[in-house]
Write an enzyme that holds these catalytic residues in place. Structure first.
Site, short mmCIF file in Angstrom:
data_model
loop_
_atom_site.label_atom_id
_atom_site.label_comp_id
_atom_site.label_asym_id
_atom_site.label_seq_id
_atom_site.Cartn_x
_atom_site.Cartn_y
_atom_site.Cartn_z
N ASP A 1 0.80 -1.24 0.00
CA ASP A 1 0.00 0.00 0.00
C ASP A 1 0.83 1.29 0.00
O ASP A 1 0.41 2.30 0.58
CB ASP A 1 -0.97 0.01 1.18
CG ASP A 1 -2.13 -0.94 0.96
OD1 ASP A 1 -2.26 -1.48 -0.15
OD2 ASP A 1 -2.91 -1.15 1.90
N LYS B 1 -4.73 -5.63 -4.85
CA LYS B 1 -5.52 -6.24 -3.78
C LYS B 1 -6.75 -5.38 -3.51
O LYS B 1 -6.73 -4.17 -3.74
CB LYS B 1 -4.69 -6.42 -2.51
CG LYS B 1 -4.30 -5.15 -1.77
CD LYS B 1 -3.47 -5.51 -0.55
CE LYS B 1 -3.15 -4.30 0.31
NZ LYS B 1 -4.34 -3.70 0.95
N CYS C 1 -3.05 -3.28 7.06
CA CYS C 1 -2.74 -4.03 5.85
C CYS C 1 -1.44 -4.82 5.95
O CYS C 1 -1.36 -5.94 5.42
CB CYS C 1 -2.73 -3.10 4.65
SG CYS C 1 -4.36 -2.37 4.33
#
Length: 219
Positions: free
Chosen positions: A30, A131, A164
């Site tokens: 991320d 994702k 995450c």
């Protein structure tokens, strides 16, 4: 004890074997504009302080460069929201609508916000895995890529440590991958949650080390 497993003053025992480049993937989680850029949606829409995330970018870049040089695989896990709510379930929408410091359409597919930050632009040898949830494994081809490459060890870093990164690390452990987390290549908007997540990981499912430990193992 094997020579490679002997601890040194600068390296935890067993790290050289655990992070052998032919078995290891560095998973960057991320590190997209919407999460870590001052003009991204987390900062502008969600009001998130992204300074902690910005501070770890040089360390992550060092890791990525060292991984490529050593022959380890670099995989960018890129959070993605599909247009028109195509990736939203009622459960996901409910959770995201209550998430702190975020936006429901964060990292919209194909947008500037979804793109990996300039400091970590993927190289041609890297892999990019989109994702759609917190973890990097659910509904993605991440495990397929790792198994196909014959890799059984992952280094998880990025943001946010307690969401995450933590979810991806737990998912990897549940799938029988060795998990290593560099504490100084991860960040959260709340560094208290960062510390708590790492303390749990160290005691239950991962090795928590430093960037320098990893670089030394690959030296």
């Amino acid at each position: 004890m094997k020579a490679s497993e002997t601890a040194t003053p600068t390296m935890p025992a067993g790290l050289v074997e655990r992070l052998r480049p032919d078995r290891t993937a560095l998973v960057l989680i991320d590190l997209s504009n919407d999460f870590v850029h001052p003009q991204g949606k987390a900062a502008v829409v969600g009001g998130r302080d992204v300074s902690h995330a910005r501070r770890v970018l040089p360390a992550v870049a060092r890791l990525a460069g060292a991984a490529r040089a050593a022959g380890a695989v670099v995989i960018h896990c890129q959070h993605t929201t599909l247009p028109g709510g195509a990736s939203d379930s009622p459960v996901w929408h409910d959770a995201r609508s209550r998430a702190s410091y975020s936006a429901e359409d964060i990292c919209l597919d194909g947008s500037w916000g979804q793109a990996i930050v300039d400091e970590l632009t993927p190289e041609p040898v890297d892999h990019v895995v989109k994702k759609y949830r917190y973890g990097g494994f659910g509904g993605t081809n991440l495990e397929l890529v790792l198994r196909s490459l014959g890799h059984d060890s992952v280094i998880c870093c990025g943001v946010s440590t307690n969401v995450c990164v933590d979810t991806t690390a737990r998912e990897a452990f549940a799938r029988e991958f060795y998990v290593t987390i560099p504490s100084d290549a991860c960040a959260s908007w709340d560094m208290g949650l960062h510390a708590a997540a790492l303390a749990t990981a160290e005691r239950r499912f991962a090795r928590v080390v430093t960037v320098e430990d990893i670089l030394a193992a690959w030296a």
